[in-house]
Motif scaffolding. Sequence first.
Motif, PDB file in Angstrom:
ATOM      1  N   MET A 102       0.822  -1.160   0.181  1.00  8.41           N
ATOM      2  CA  MET A 102       0.242   0.031   0.185  1.00  8.41           C
ATOM      3  C   MET A 102       0.909   1.447   0.012  1.00  8.41           C
ATOM      4  SD  MET A 102      -3.152  -0.742  -0.417  1.00  8.41           S
ATOM      5  CE  MET A 102      -3.979   0.856   0.042  1.00  8.41           C
ATOM      6  N   GLY A 103       2.064   1.055   0.326  1.00  3.41           N
ATOM      7  CA  GLY A 103       3.046   2.257   0.128  1.00  3.41           C
ATOM      8  C   GLY A 103       4.521   1.855  -0.228  1.00  3.41           C
ATOM      9  N   TRP A 104       5.105   2.716  -0.982  1.00  7.74           N
ATOM     10  CA  TRP A 104       6.353   2.374  -1.372  1.00  7.74           C
ATOM     11  C   TRP A 104       7.358   3.774  -1.398  1.00  7.74           C
ATOM     12  CZ3 TRP A 104       7.785  -2.755  -2.380  1.00  7.74           C
ATOM     13  CH2 TRP A 104       9.085  -2.866  -2.737  1.00  7.74           C
ATOM     14  N   LYS A 105       8.563   3.598  -1.111  1.00  4.29           N
ATOM     15  CA  LYS A 105       9.534   4.829  -1.071  1.00  4.29           C
ATOM     16  C   LYS A 105       9.405   5.465  -2.459  1.00  4.29           C
ATOM     17  CE  LYS A 105      12.068   3.213   2.798  1.00  4.29           C
ATOM     18  NZ  LYS A 105      13.559   2.781   3.355  1.00  4.29           N
ATOM     19  N   ASN A 106       9.571   6.588  -2.688  1.00  4.55           N
ATOM     20  CA  ASN A 106       9.917   7.202  -3.843  1.00  4.55           C
ATOM     21  C   ASN A 106      11.407   7.240  -4.085  1.00  4.55           C
ATOM     22  OD1 ASN A 106       9.908   8.830  -6.228  1.00  4.55           O
ATOM     23  ND2 ASN A 106       8.932  10.686  -5.280  1.00  4.55           N
ATOM     24  N   GLU A 107      11.981   6.377  -4.675  1.00  2.00           N
ATOM     25  CA  GLU A 107      13.339   5.943  -4.593  1.00  2.00           C
ATOM     26  C   GLU A 107      14.120   6.890  -5.544  1.00  2.00           C
ATOM     27  OE1 GLU A 107      13.660   1.381  -3.131  1.00  2.00           O
ATOM     28  OE2 GLU A 107      12.224   1.843  -4.506  1.00  2.00           O
ATOM     29  N   THR A 108      13.598   7.322  -6.578  1.00  2.00           N
ATOM     30  CA  THR A 108      14.097   8.064  -7.791  1.00  2.00           C
ATOM     31  C   THR A 108      14.372   9.529  -7.134  1.00  2.00           C
ATOM     32  OG1 THR A 108      11.919   8.486  -8.369  1.00  2.00           O
ATOM     33  CG2 THR A 108      13.493   6.851  -9.662  1.00  2.00           C
ATOM     34  N   ALA A 109      13.506   9.944  -6.174  1.00  2.00           N
ATOM     35  CA  ALA A 109      13.664  11.227  -5.548  1.00  2.00           C
ATOM     36  C   ALA A 109      14.543  10.988  -4.200  1.00  2.00           C
ATOM     37  CB  ALA A 109      12.243  11.725  -5.063  1.00  2.00           C
ATOM     38  N   ILE A 110      14.576   9.851  -3.668  1.00  9.27           N
ATOM     39  CA  ILE A 110      15.522   9.769  -2.604  1.00  9.27           C
ATOM     40  C   ILE A 110      17.021   9.615  -2.953  1.00  9.27           C
ATOM     41  CG2 ILE A 110      16.174   8.343  -0.548  1.00  9.27           C
ATOM     42  CD1 ILE A 110      13.144   7.340  -0.547  1.00  9.27           C
ATOM     43  N   TYR A 111      17.211   9.114  -4.163  1.00  3.42           N
ATOM     44  CA  TYR A 111      18.661   8.648  -4.296  1.00  3.42           C
ATOM     45  C   TYR A 111      19.122   9.750  -5.525  1.00  3.42           C
ATOM     46  CZ  TYR A 111      18.264   4.317  -2.414  1.00  3.42           C
ATOM     47  OH  TYR A 111      18.034   3.402  -1.490  1.00  3.42           O
ATOM     48  N   ALA A 112      18.383  10.924  -5.658  1.00  3.94           N
ATOM     49  CA  ALA A 112      18.734  12.012  -6.640  1.00  3.94           C
ATOM     50  C   ALA A 112      20.121  12.590  -6.610  1.00  3.94           C
ATOM     51  CB  ALA A 112      17.691  13.093  -6.758  1.00  3.94           C
ATOM     52  N   ALA A 113      20.460  12.685  -5.156  1.00  2.00           N
ATOM     53  CA  ALA A 113      21.780  13.248  -5.194  1.00  2.00           C
ATOM     54  C   ALA A 113      23.061  12.373  -5.279  1.00  2.00           C
ATOM     55  CB  ALA A 113      21.742  14.118  -3.729  1.00  2.00           C
ATOM     56  N   ASN A 114      22.681  11.061  -5.203  1.00  2.00           N
ATOM     57  CA  ASN A 114      23.743  10.122  -4.979  1.00  2.00           C
ATOM     58  C   ASN A 114      23.863   9.065  -6.297  1.00  2.00           C
ATOM     59  OD1 ASN A 114      24.762  11.231  -2.415  1.00  2.00           O
ATOM     60  ND2 ASN A 114      23.015  10.455  -1.665  1.00  2.00           N
ATOM     61  N   ALA A 115      22.862   8.903  -7.087  1.00  2.00           N
ATOM     62  CA  ALA A 115      22.617   8.071  -7.960  1.00  2.00           C
ATOM     63  C   ALA A 115      23.956   8.266  -9.264  1.00  2.00           C
ATOM     64  CB  ALA A 115      21.336   8.071  -8.825  1.00  2.00           C
ATOM     65  N   HIS A 116      24.515   7.330  -9.675  1.00  2.45           N
ATOM     66  CA  HIS A 116      25.479   7.427 -10.790  1.00  2.45           C
ATOM     67  C   HIS A 116      24.814   7.289 -12.284  1.00  2.45           C
ATOM     68  CE1 HIS A 116      28.996   6.636  -8.337  1.00  2.45           C
ATOM     69  NE2 HIS A 116      27.883   6.583  -7.252  1.00  2.45           N
ATOM     70  N   ASP A 117      25.485   7.657 -13.294  1.00  3.96           N
ATOM     71  CA  ASP A 117      25.170   7.518 -14.445  1.00  3.96           C
ATOM     72  C   ASP A 117      25.128   6.086 -15.119  1.00  3.96           C
ATOM     73  OD1 ASP A 117      24.542  10.287 -14.648  1.00  3.96           O
ATOM     74  OD2 ASP A 117      26.584  10.844 -15.792  1.00  3.96           O
ATOM     75  N   SER A 118      24.273   5.675 -15.874  1.00  3.13           N
ATOM     76  CA  SER A 118      24.324   4.254 -16.542  1.00  3.13           C
ATOM     77  C   SER A 118      24.265   4.559 -18.143  1.00  3.13           C
ATOM     78  CB  SER A 118      23.089   3.675 -15.958  1.00  3.13           C
ATOM     79  OG  SER A 118      23.071   2.334 -16.625  1.00  3.13           O
TER      80      SER A 118
END
Length: 349
Positions: free
Chosen positions: A225-241
Amino acid sequence: MLEPESPDVPEDEDQRPRRLRGAPGRVAAAGGAVVVVLAIGSGLMWLSARDAGRVSPSADEAGSAPATVALDAATLDDIAKSAPCDRVTSASHLAGADTVAAFPAVAVVDCRTEVKSYPGEGEWAVLVREVTADGLLPLMSALTQPDEEGPAGETACAAVGYGPLTILLADRAGTYLHPRAPQTSCGAPRPAVLSAISGLTWHIVSTTRIDQLRTEPSITNGCEMGWKNETAIYAANAHDSRGGPVFTADADTPLHVCLYRVADDPQAGEFERGITLDGSDSRRLRDALTGPSPAAGCAAQDSFAVIRDGGQWVNVELGGCWRLIRENDNPVTYGTADAEEVKKLLGLP
Protein backbone atom coordinates in the motif's frame (compact mmCIF):
# COMPACT_ATOMS: atom_id res chain seq x y z
CA MET A 1 -8.74 5.93 19.90
CA LEU A 2 -8.84 2.28 19.01
CA GLU A 3 -12.34 2.33 17.55
CA PRO A 4 -13.57 4.71 14.83
CA GLU A 5 -17.25 4.96 13.99
CA SER A 6 -17.49 1.65 12.20
CA PRO A 7 -20.21 -0.99 12.34
CA ASP A 8 -19.59 -4.33 13.96
CA VAL A 9 -19.01 -7.01 11.37
CA PRO A 10 -20.63 -10.38 12.17
CA GLU A 11 -18.14 -13.21 12.02
CA ASP A 12 -20.20 -16.38 12.14
CA GLU A 13 -17.21 -18.62 11.84
CA ASP A 14 -15.64 -17.03 14.94
CA GLN A 15 -18.58 -17.26 17.34
CA ARG A 16 -17.47 -20.55 18.84
CA PRO A 17 -15.38 -20.57 22.03
CA ARG A 18 -11.71 -21.01 21.29
CA ARG A 19 -8.29 -21.23 22.88
CA LEU A 20 -6.22 -18.09 22.58
CA ARG A 21 -2.48 -18.21 22.90
CA GLY A 22 -1.26 -14.66 23.27
CA ALA A 23 2.23 -13.30 22.84
CA PRO A 24 3.74 -9.81 22.86
CA GLY A 25 3.64 -8.16 19.44
CA ARG A 26 6.33 -6.20 17.59
CA VAL A 27 6.55 -3.78 14.68
CA ALA A 28 8.84 -4.38 11.70
CA ALA A 29 9.74 -2.79 8.39
CA ALA A 30 11.16 -4.40 5.28
CA GLY A 31 12.71 -3.24 2.00
CA GLY A 32 11.22 -0.28 0.20
CA ALA A 33 7.74 -1.28 1.28
CA VAL A 34 5.88 0.38 4.07
CA VAL A 35 4.98 -2.57 6.23
CA VAL A 36 2.98 -2.55 9.11
CA VAL A 37 2.96 -5.17 11.10
CA LEU A 38 0.28 -4.93 13.85
CA ALA A 39 0.56 -6.33 17.95
CA ILE A 40 -1.98 -9.04 18.83
CA GLY A 41 -3.70 -9.15 22.27
CA SER A 42 -3.76 -11.96 24.75
CA GLY A 43 -6.13 -13.75 27.07
CA LEU A 44 -6.11 -15.32 30.55
CA MET A 45 -6.93 -18.78 31.99
CA TRP A 46 -9.58 -19.17 34.67
CA LEU A 47 -11.33 -22.01 36.48
CA SER A 48 -14.62 -23.28 35.08
CA ALA A 49 -17.87 -21.90 36.48
CA ARG A 50 -18.82 -25.40 37.63
CA ASP A 51 -16.06 -25.06 40.28
CA ALA A 52 -17.90 -22.13 41.91
CA GLY A 53 -18.91 -24.11 44.98
CA ARG A 54 -15.35 -25.16 45.66
CA VAL A 55 -13.53 -21.90 44.94
CA SER A 56 -15.94 -19.17 46.04
CA PRO A 57 -14.28 -17.28 48.92
CA SER A 58 -15.73 -17.01 52.38
CA ALA A 59 -17.06 -13.72 53.71
CA ASP A 60 -13.70 -13.09 55.40
CA GLU A 61 -11.90 -13.49 52.09
CA ALA A 62 -14.29 -11.46 49.95
CA GLY A 63 -12.11 -8.37 49.94
CA SER A 64 -9.08 -10.15 48.50
CA ALA A 65 -10.55 -12.60 45.99
CA PRO A 66 -13.59 -12.52 43.71
CA ALA A 67 -16.43 -15.00 43.92
CA THR A 68 -17.11 -17.09 40.84
CA VAL A 69 -20.55 -15.99 39.63
CA ALA A 70 -22.86 -17.16 36.89
CA LEU A 71 -23.62 -14.47 34.29
CA ASP A 72 -26.01 -15.03 31.40
CA ALA A 73 -24.85 -14.57 27.82
CA ALA A 74 -26.72 -11.28 27.31
CA THR A 75 -25.10 -9.73 30.38
CA LEU A 76 -21.65 -10.85 29.24
CA ASP A 77 -22.28 -9.39 25.78
CA ASP A 78 -23.28 -6.07 27.34
CA ILE A 79 -20.12 -6.07 29.47
CA ALA A 80 -17.98 -6.60 26.38
CA LYS A 81 -19.79 -4.01 24.25
CA SER A 82 -19.52 -1.35 26.97
CA ALA A 83 -15.84 -1.97 27.72
CA PRO A 84 -13.60 1.09 27.07
CA CYS A 85 -11.21 -0.75 24.77
CA ASP A 86 -9.20 2.40 24.03
CA ARG A 87 -7.62 1.99 27.48
CA VAL A 88 -5.66 -1.13 26.56
CA THR A 89 -3.39 0.76 24.16
CA SER A 90 -2.00 2.89 27.01
CA ALA A 91 0.02 2.07 30.09
CA SER A 92 -0.87 5.34 31.83
CA HIS A 93 -3.70 3.98 34.02
CA LEU A 94 -2.61 0.44 34.85
CA ALA A 95 -3.95 -1.02 38.10
CA GLY A 96 -1.35 -2.56 40.36
CA ALA A 97 -1.58 -5.74 42.41
CA ASP A 98 -3.22 -4.13 45.46
CA THR A 99 -5.93 -2.47 43.37
CA VAL A 100 -6.60 -5.67 41.45
CA ALA A 101 -6.82 -7.70 44.68
CA ALA A 102 -9.53 -5.40 46.05
CA PHE A 103 -11.55 -5.24 42.82
CA PRO A 104 -14.79 -7.34 42.78
CA ALA A 105 -14.34 -8.67 39.25
CA VAL A 106 -17.15 -10.76 37.74
CA ALA A 107 -15.89 -10.92 34.13
CA VAL A 108 -12.98 -9.99 31.94
CA VAL A 109 -12.96 -8.52 28.42
CA ASP A 110 -10.17 -8.95 25.90
CA CYS A 111 -9.81 -6.09 23.41
CA ARG A 112 -7.40 -7.66 20.97
CA THR A 113 -6.46 -6.46 17.49
CA GLU A 114 -5.60 -8.62 14.52
CA VAL A 115 -5.43 -8.56 10.73
CA LYS A 116 -8.39 -10.09 8.90
CA SER A 117 -9.02 -10.64 5.18
CA TYR A 118 -12.43 -9.97 3.65
CA PRO A 119 -13.03 -11.49 0.19
CA GLY A 120 -13.22 -8.67 -2.34
CA GLU A 121 -12.53 -6.01 0.31
CA GLY A 122 -8.87 -6.51 1.20
CA GLU A 123 -7.13 -6.77 4.56
CA TRP A 124 -8.24 -4.83 7.62
CA ALA A 125 -7.02 -4.22 11.14
CA VAL A 126 -9.94 -5.25 13.34
CA LEU A 127 -10.84 -4.98 17.00
CA VAL A 128 -12.13 -8.25 18.46
CA ARG A 129 -14.08 -7.99 21.72
CA GLU A 130 -14.08 -11.24 23.70
CA VAL A 131 -15.48 -11.96 27.14
CA THR A 132 -15.61 -14.68 29.76
CA ALA A 133 -16.68 -15.02 33.39
CA ASP A 134 -15.31 -18.46 34.20
CA GLY A 135 -12.68 -19.16 36.87
CA LEU A 136 -11.58 -15.75 38.10
CA LEU A 137 -9.43 -16.98 40.99
CA PRO A 138 -6.41 -18.22 38.97
CA LEU A 139 -6.45 -14.98 36.98
CA MET A 140 -6.51 -12.78 40.04
CA SER A 141 -3.84 -14.87 41.68
CA ALA A 142 -1.53 -14.40 38.69
CA LEU A 143 -2.22 -10.66 38.47
CA THR A 144 -1.53 -10.05 42.16
CA GLN A 145 1.93 -11.62 42.26
CA PRO A 146 4.81 -9.25 43.05
CA ASP A 147 7.42 -8.37 40.46
CA GLU A 148 10.48 -10.62 40.45
CA GLU A 149 13.64 -9.18 41.92
CA GLY A 150 16.65 -9.43 39.64
CA PRO A 151 19.86 -11.16 40.73
CA ALA A 152 22.72 -9.05 41.97
CA GLY A 153 24.95 -7.70 39.22
CA GLU A 154 24.22 -7.44 35.54
CA THR A 155 21.45 -9.56 34.00
CA ALA A 156 21.35 -10.52 30.31
CA CYS A 157 17.85 -9.86 28.96
CA ALA A 158 16.38 -10.31 25.49
CA ALA A 159 15.90 -7.08 23.52
CA VAL A 160 12.11 -7.38 23.47
CA GLY A 161 9.58 -4.68 24.33
CA TYR A 162 6.39 -5.73 26.12
CA GLY A 163 3.18 -3.74 25.87
CA PRO A 164 0.38 -3.73 28.45
CA LEU A 165 -2.16 -6.55 28.61
CA THR A 166 -5.20 -6.11 26.38
CA ILE A 167 -7.68 -7.22 29.04
CA LEU A 168 -10.09 -5.24 31.21
CA LEU A 169 -11.55 -6.57 34.46
CA ALA A 170 -15.24 -5.72 34.95
CA ASP A 171 -17.49 -5.60 38.03
CA ARG A 172 -21.30 -5.61 38.35
CA ALA A 173 -21.44 -1.81 38.69
CA GLY A 174 -20.03 -1.25 35.21
CA THR A 175 -16.52 -0.34 36.37
CA TYR A 176 -13.53 -1.51 34.33
CA LEU A 177 -9.97 -2.00 35.50
CA HIS A 178 -6.89 -2.33 33.25
CA PRO A 179 -4.54 -4.62 35.19
CA ARG A 180 -0.78 -4.38 35.13
CA ALA A 181 1.02 -7.70 34.52
CA PRO A 182 3.55 -8.58 37.25
CA GLN A 183 6.99 -8.65 35.65
CA THR A 184 10.11 -10.76 35.61
CA SER A 185 13.44 -9.12 36.31
CA CYS A 186 13.75 -8.53 32.54
CA GLY A 187 10.42 -6.71 32.28
CA ALA A 188 8.43 -9.56 30.73
CA PRO A 189 5.07 -10.74 32.13
CA ARG A 190 5.66 -13.34 34.83
CA PRO A 191 5.28 -16.99 33.74
CA ALA A 192 2.14 -17.45 35.85
CA VAL A 193 0.43 -14.75 33.81
CA LEU A 194 1.52 -16.30 30.51
CA SER A 195 0.42 -19.73 31.70
CA ALA A 196 -3.03 -18.35 32.49
CA ILE A 197 -3.15 -16.67 29.08
CA SER A 198 -2.57 -19.92 27.21
CA GLY A 199 -5.58 -21.70 28.66
CA LEU A 200 -8.45 -19.24 28.54
CA THR A 201 -11.59 -19.94 26.50
CA TRP A 202 -13.29 -16.82 25.16
CA HIS A 203 -16.70 -15.96 23.75
CA ILE A 204 -16.35 -13.56 20.80
CA VAL A 205 -18.91 -10.75 20.99
CA SER A 206 -17.99 -8.54 18.03
CA THR A 207 -15.40 -7.86 15.34
CA THR A 208 -15.10 -4.23 14.27
CA ARG A 209 -13.05 -2.89 11.39
CA ILE A 210 -10.53 -0.24 12.47
CA ASP A 211 -8.42 0.53 9.40
CA GLN A 212 -7.86 -0.92 5.94
CA LEU A 213 -4.32 -2.20 5.55
CA ARG A 214 -4.46 -3.46 1.95
CA THR A 215 -7.06 -3.13 -0.77
CA GLU A 216 -8.16 -6.09 -2.86
CA PRO A 217 -6.34 -4.74 -6.00
CA SER A 218 -3.10 -4.42 -4.04
CA ILE A 219 -3.38 -8.04 -2.88
CA THR A 220 -4.33 -9.35 -6.33
CA ASN A 221 -1.36 -7.64 -7.98
CA GLY A 222 1.14 -8.30 -5.21
CA CYS A 223 1.51 -4.61 -4.32
CA GLU A 224 2.21 -2.91 -1.02
CA MET A 225 0.00 0.00 0.00
CA GLY A 226 3.00 2.30 0.29
CA TRP A 227 6.45 2.45 -1.31
CA LYS A 228 9.44 4.77 -1.02
CA ASN A 229 9.86 7.30 -3.83
CA GLU A 230 13.36 6.03 -4.47
CA THR A 231 14.12 8.02 -7.62
CA ALA A 232 13.66 11.20 -5.57
CA ILE A 233 15.48 9.85 -2.50
CA TYR A 234 18.61 8.87 -4.46
CA ALA A 235 18.66 11.93 -6.72
CA ALA A 236 21.81 13.39 -5.18
CA ASN A 237 23.81 10.14 -5.07
CA ALA A 238 22.82 8.08 -8.12
CA HIS A 239 25.44 7.34 -10.77
CA ASP A 240 25.07 7.59 -14.55
CA SER A 241 24.32 4.43 -16.51
CA ARG A 242 24.76 3.46 -20.15
CA GLY A 243 21.52 1.53 -19.87
CA GLY A 244 20.97 -2.10 -20.74
CA PRO A 245 18.69 -5.06 -20.01
CA VAL A 246 16.70 -5.38 -16.79
CA PHE A 247 15.28 -8.54 -15.18
CA THR A 248 17.89 -10.68 -16.88
CA ALA A 249 17.33 -13.76 -14.72
CA ASP A 250 14.24 -14.89 -16.66
CA ALA A 251 13.03 -12.85 -19.60
CA ASP A 252 9.68 -14.64 -19.92
CA THR A 253 8.22 -14.35 -16.42
CA PRO A 254 5.25 -12.00 -15.79
CA LEU A 255 5.90 -8.48 -14.52
CA HIS A 256 3.89 -7.05 -11.62
CA VAL A 257 3.45 -3.29 -11.88
CA CYS A 258 2.34 -1.21 -8.87
CA LEU A 259 1.48 2.45 -9.48
CA TYR A 260 1.94 5.00 -6.68
CA ARG A 261 1.30 8.71 -6.21
CA VAL A 262 3.11 11.01 -3.80
CA ALA A 263 0.81 12.76 -1.32
CA ASP A 264 1.90 14.52 1.89
CA ASP A 265 5.36 12.93 2.12
CA PRO A 266 7.51 13.61 -0.98
CA GLN A 267 9.60 10.53 -0.22
CA ALA A 268 6.69 8.05 -0.14
CA GLY A 269 3.99 7.03 -2.58
CA GLU A 270 0.50 5.72 -1.89
CA PHE A 271 -0.87 2.80 -3.90
CA GLU A 272 -3.30 3.66 -6.73
CA ARG A 273 -3.61 0.53 -8.85
CA GLY A 274 -1.78 -2.57 -10.04
CA ILE A 275 -1.24 -4.37 -13.34
CA THR A 276 0.23 -7.76 -14.20
CA LEU A 277 1.78 -8.14 -17.68
CA ASP A 278 2.86 -11.42 -19.27
CA GLY A 279 3.79 -12.78 -22.67
CA SER A 280 4.60 -10.17 -25.31
CA ASP A 281 3.51 -7.28 -23.08
CA SER A 282 5.99 -8.36 -20.43
CA ARG A 283 8.81 -8.48 -23.00
CA ARG A 284 7.83 -5.07 -24.44
CA LEU A 285 7.94 -3.48 -21.00
CA ARG A 286 11.36 -4.97 -20.32
CA ASP A 287 12.64 -3.48 -23.59
CA ALA A 288 11.16 -0.09 -22.65
CA LEU A 289 13.25 0.10 -19.46
CA THR A 290 16.73 -0.13 -21.00
CA GLY A 291 17.58 3.53 -21.73
CA PRO A 292 20.75 5.33 -20.51
CA SER A 293 20.87 8.02 -17.84
CA PRO A 294 18.93 11.19 -18.60
CA ALA A 295 20.39 14.63 -19.09
CA ALA A 296 20.84 16.81 -16.02
CA GLY A 297 18.02 18.93 -14.63
CA CYS A 298 15.27 16.31 -14.24
CA ALA A 299 12.49 17.34 -11.89
CA ALA A 300 11.06 14.87 -9.37
CA GLN A 301 7.62 13.52 -10.27
CA ASP A 302 4.49 12.92 -8.18
CA SER A 303 3.78 9.48 -9.61
CA PHE A 304 5.95 6.42 -10.15
CA ALA A 305 5.71 2.70 -10.79
CA VAL A 306 7.45 -0.21 -9.07
CA ILE A 307 7.91 -3.05 -11.55
CA ARG A 308 8.87 -6.44 -10.15
CA ASP A 309 10.01 -9.74 -11.55
CA GLY A 310 10.06 -11.98 -8.51
CA GLY A 311 13.03 -10.74 -6.49
CA GLN A 312 14.24 -7.88 -8.72
CA TRP A 313 12.56 -4.53 -9.18
CA VAL A 314 12.73 -1.29 -11.15
CA ASN A 315 11.38 2.03 -9.85
CA VAL A 316 10.44 4.39 -12.73
CA GLU A 317 9.03 7.93 -12.61
CA LEU A 318 5.89 8.38 -14.69
CA GLY A 319 6.72 11.74 -16.25
CA GLY A 320 9.50 14.27 -16.60
CA CYS A 321 12.70 12.54 -17.74
CA TRP A 322 11.18 9.10 -17.06
CA ARG A 323 14.09 8.22 -14.79
CA LEU A 324 14.40 4.70 -13.40
CA ILE A 325 16.48 2.91 -10.79
CA ARG A 326 17.60 -0.69 -11.13
CA GLU A 327 17.62 -2.75 -7.94
CA ASN A 328 20.50 -4.93 -9.13
CA ASP A 329 22.95 -2.01 -9.59
CA ASN A 330 25.32 -1.12 -6.75
CA PRO A 331 25.99 1.75 -6.40
CA VAL A 332 22.56 2.99 -7.47
CA THR A 333 22.36 4.10 -11.10
CA TYR A 334 19.82 6.09 -13.07
CA GLY A 335 18.50 4.96 -16.44
CA THR A 336 15.50 6.04 -18.48
CA ALA A 337 12.32 4.48 -19.82
CA ASP A 338 10.65 4.75 -23.22
CA ALA A 339 7.80 7.08 -22.26
CA GLU A 340 5.41 6.25 -25.11
CA GLU A 341 5.78 2.49 -24.74
CA VAL A 342 5.33 2.60 -20.97
CA LYS A 343 2.23 4.77 -21.35
CA LYS A 344 0.64 2.29 -23.76
CA LEU A 345 1.39 -0.75 -21.63
CA LEU A 346 0.27 0.81 -18.34
CA GLY A 347 -2.77 2.59 -19.77
CA LEU A 348 -1.50 6.09 -18.94
CA PRO A 349 -2.75 9.26 -20.66
